[in-house]
Design a protein around this motif. Structure first.
Motif, mmCIF file in Angstrom:
data_model
loop_
_atom_site.group_PDB
_atom_site.id
_atom_site.type_symbol
_atom_site.label_atom_id
_atom_site.label_comp_id
_atom_site.label_asym_id
_atom_site.label_seq_id
_atom_site.Cartn_x
_atom_site.Cartn_y
_atom_site.Cartn_z
ATOM 1 N N LEU A 182 6.907 44.854 -6.858
ATOM 2 C CA LEU A 182 7.456 44.705 -5.508
ATOM 3 C C LEU A 182 8.607 43.717 -5.486
ATOM 4 C CD1 LEU A 182 3.988 44.838 -3.880
ATOM 5 C CD2 LEU A 182 5.846 46.408 -3.289
ATOM 6 N N GLU A 183 8.497 42.677 -6.285
ATOM 7 C CA GLU A 183 9.582 41.699 -6.361
ATOM 8 C C GLU A 183 10.841 42.305 -6.985
ATOM 9 O OE1 GLU A 183 7.632 38.571 -8.515
ATOM 10 O OE2 GLU A 183 6.918 37.610 -6.675
ATOM 11 N N ASN A 184 10.662 43.332 -7.804
ATOM 12 C CA ASN A 184 11.791 44.018 -8.449
ATOM 13 C C ASN A 184 12.080 45.376 -7.812
ATOM 14 O OD1 ASN A 184 12.418 42.108 -10.615
ATOM 15 N ND2 ASN A 184 10.341 42.571 -11.283
ATOM 16 N N ALA A 185 11.529 45.604 -6.643
ATOM 17 C CA ALA A 185 11.720 46.887 -5.966
ATOM 18 C C ALA A 185 13.200 47.154 -5.717
ATOM 19 C CB ALA A 185 10.958 46.897 -4.640
ATOM 20 N N ILE A 186 13.558 48.399 -5.842
ATOM 21 C CA ILE A 186 14.909 48.837 -5.506
ATOM 22 C C ILE A 186 14.864 49.276 -4.049
ATOM 23 C CG2 ILE A 186 16.701 50.549 -5.964
ATOM 24 C CD1 ILE A 186 15.383 50.742 -8.841
ATOM 25 N N LEU A 187 15.563 48.572 -3.207
ATOM 26 C CA LEU A 187 15.693 48.940 -1.796
ATOM 27 C C LEU A 187 17.175 48.879 -1.484
ATOM 28 C CD1 LEU A 187 14.649 49.735 0.952
ATOM 29 C CD2 LEU A 187 14.123 47.329 1.395
ATOM 30 N N GLU A 188 17.780 50.049 -1.434
ATOM 31 C CA GLU A 188 19.228 50.118 -1.285
ATOM 32 C C GLU A 188 19.611 51.205 -0.301
ATOM 33 O OE1 GLU A 188 20.681 50.674 -5.260
ATOM 34 O OE2 GLU A 188 20.159 48.629 -5.829
ATOM 35 N N ARG A 189 20.799 51.018 0.220
ATOM 36 C CA ARG A 189 21.355 51.987 1.157
ATOM 37 C C ARG A 189 22.707 52.445 0.632
ATOM 38 N NH1 ARG A 189 23.255 50.758 7.304
ATOM 39 N NH2 ARG A 189 24.298 52.754 7.561
ATOM 40 N N TYR A 190 22.897 53.743 0.636
ATOM 41 C CA TYR A 190 24.159 54.355 0.234
ATOM 42 C C TYR A 190 24.576 55.278 1.369
ATOM 43 C CZ TYR A 190 22.525 52.746 -4.287
ATOM 44 O OH TYR A 190 22.054 51.966 -5.318
ATOM 45 N N GLY A 191 25.502 54.819 2.198
ATOM 46 C CA GLY A 191 25.880 55.598 3.381
ATOM 47 C C GLY A 191 24.665 55.741 4.282
ATOM 48 N N ASN A 192 24.289 56.974 4.568
ATOM 49 C CA ASN A 192 23.124 57.219 5.413
ATOM 50 C C ASN A 192 21.851 57.463 4.606
ATOM 51 O OD1 ASN A 192 24.563 56.897 7.778
ATOM 52 N ND2 ASN A 192 25.052 59.063 7.945
ATOM 53 N N TYR A 193 21.905 57.266 3.295
ATOM 54 C CA TYR A 193 20.722 57.418 2.450
ATOM 55 C C TYR A 193 20.071 56.058 2.237
ATOM 56 C CZ TYR A 193 22.756 61.949 1.351
ATOM 57 O OH TYR A 193 23.296 63.209 1.441
ATOM 58 N N VAL A 194 18.754 56.034 2.334
ATOM 59 C CA VAL A 194 17.990 54.814 2.084
ATOM 60 C C VAL A 194 16.993 55.134 0.977
ATOM 61 C CG1 VAL A 194 16.428 53.106 3.061
ATOM 62 C CG2 VAL A 194 18.254 54.063 4.477
ATOM 63 N N ILE A 195 16.968 54.282 -0.039
ATOM 64 C CA ILE A 195 16.088 54.503 -1.185
ATOM 65 C C ILE A 195 15.213 53.277 -1.381
ATOM 66 C CG2 ILE A 195 15.982 54.906 -3.675
ATOM 67 C CD1 ILE A 195 18.794 56.205 -3.407
ATOM 68 N N LEU A 196 13.911 53.520 -1.467
ATOM 69 C CA LEU A 196 12.955 52.483 -1.868
ATOM 70 C C LEU A 196 12.240 53.017 -3.093
ATOM 71 C CD1 LEU A 196 11.272 49.907 -1.666
ATOM 72 C CD2 LEU A 196 9.751 51.131 -0.093
ATOM 73 N N CYS A 197 12.331 52.269 -4.172
ATOM 74 C CA CYS A 197 11.674 52.668 -5.409
ATOM 75 C C CYS A 197 10.941 51.453 -5.972
ATOM 76 C CB CYS A 197 12.708 53.188 -6.401
ATOM 77 S SG CYS A 197 11.982 53.769 -7.947
ATOM 78 N N VAL A 198 9.628 51.535 -5.988
ATOM 79 C CA VAL A 198 8.788 50.497 -6.576
ATOM 80 C C VAL A 198 8.197 51.121 -7.842
ATOM 81 C CG1 VAL A 198 6.838 48.940 -6.241
ATOM 82 C CG2 VAL A 198 8.255 49.599 -4.271
ATOM 83 N N ALA A 199 8.668 50.645 -8.987
ATOM 84 C CA ALA A 199 8.306 51.274 -10.251
ATOM 85 C C ALA A 199 7.975 50.233 -11.305
ATOM 86 C CB ALA A 199 9.466 52.151 -10.732
ATOM 87 N N ALA A 200 7.239 50.665 -12.325
ATOM 88 C CA ALA A 200 6.911 49.785 -13.442
ATOM 89 C C ALA A 200 8.174 49.403 -14.206
ATOM 90 C CB ALA A 200 5.914 50.472 -14.378
ATOM 91 N N ASP A 201 9.117 50.334 -14.314
ATOM 92 C CA ASP A 201 10.362 50.086 -15.029
ATOM 93 C C ASP A 201 11.526 50.261 -14.052
ATOM 94 O OD1 ASP A 201 12.551 49.945 -16.713
ATOM 95 O OD2 ASP A 201 11.741 51.338 -18.211
ATOM 96 N N ALA A 202 11.821 49.193 -13.324
ATOM 97 C CA ALA A 202 12.871 49.239 -12.303
ATOM 98 C C ALA A 202 14.236 49.518 -12.924
ATOM 99 C CB ALA A 202 12.897 47.942 -11.505
ATOM 100 N N ALA A 203 14.487 49.042 -14.120
ATOM 101 C CA ALA A 203 15.785 49.268 -14.763
ATOM 102 C C ALA A 203 15.998 50.751 -15.045
ATOM 103 C CB ALA A 203 15.891 48.449 -16.052
#
Length: 150
Positions: A118-139
């Motif tokens: 969760l501390e390394n979660a990817i939470l990003e916005r690209y235009g009108n797209y919102v992405i949340l990715c909580v993964a074992a390998d965030a890279a």
């Protein structure tokens, strides 16, 4: 002096007119498939419908979405949302920021080994797209996302 002013004005026009970049179009189903196949996740994720996700996540999801969650044994989850406009995208971002904070507090009390995800979660916005990715390998997940947005 006039030349400097003209050059500065031209630079300003270029930065404001050209700096925003192109409109991004993401096939959210393809991105979800590629992320799920990337090896970034340590457990199998299951797709859920947006109305059910709204209850689980505490975020109203009323847009095209790819939502995948785990069993709860890990903090892993994937949300790719195609918000209809800037305001909806902003609202979703704020809701998901709160969701990640809530999940972090929850996992800290009963599965502290998952908090790093969760501390390394990817939470990003690209235009009108919102992405949340909580993964074992965030890279690895970020690498896949970058392939779609850059």
């Amino acid at each position: 002096m006039k030349r400097v002013a003209v050059l500065l004005l031209a630079l300003l026009v270029c930065l404001t007119g050209c700096g925003g970049g192109e409109e991004i179009t993401i096939k959210i189903e393809d991105l979800a498939d590629d992320l799920l196949e990337s090896g970034a996740f340590g457990e199998t994720l299951y797709q859920v419908e947006a109305d059910r996700a709204s209850l689980l996540l505490g975020v109203e999801v009323d847009c095209p979405a790819q939502i995948w969650i785990g069993t709860g044994a890990t903090a892993e989850e994937l949300l790719i949302l195609d918000a209809g406009d800037d305001q909806e995208a902003q609202t979703l971002m704020e809701g998901l920021e709160q969701h990640v904070a809530d999940q972090t507090a929850s996992y800290a009390s009963y599965l502290p080994g998952e908090v790093y995800k969760l501390e390394n979660a990817i939470l990003e916005r690209y235009g009108n797209y919102v992405i949340l990715c909580v993964a074992a390998d965030a890279a690895a997940a970020q690498s896949v996302i970058d392939g779609y947005v850059k």
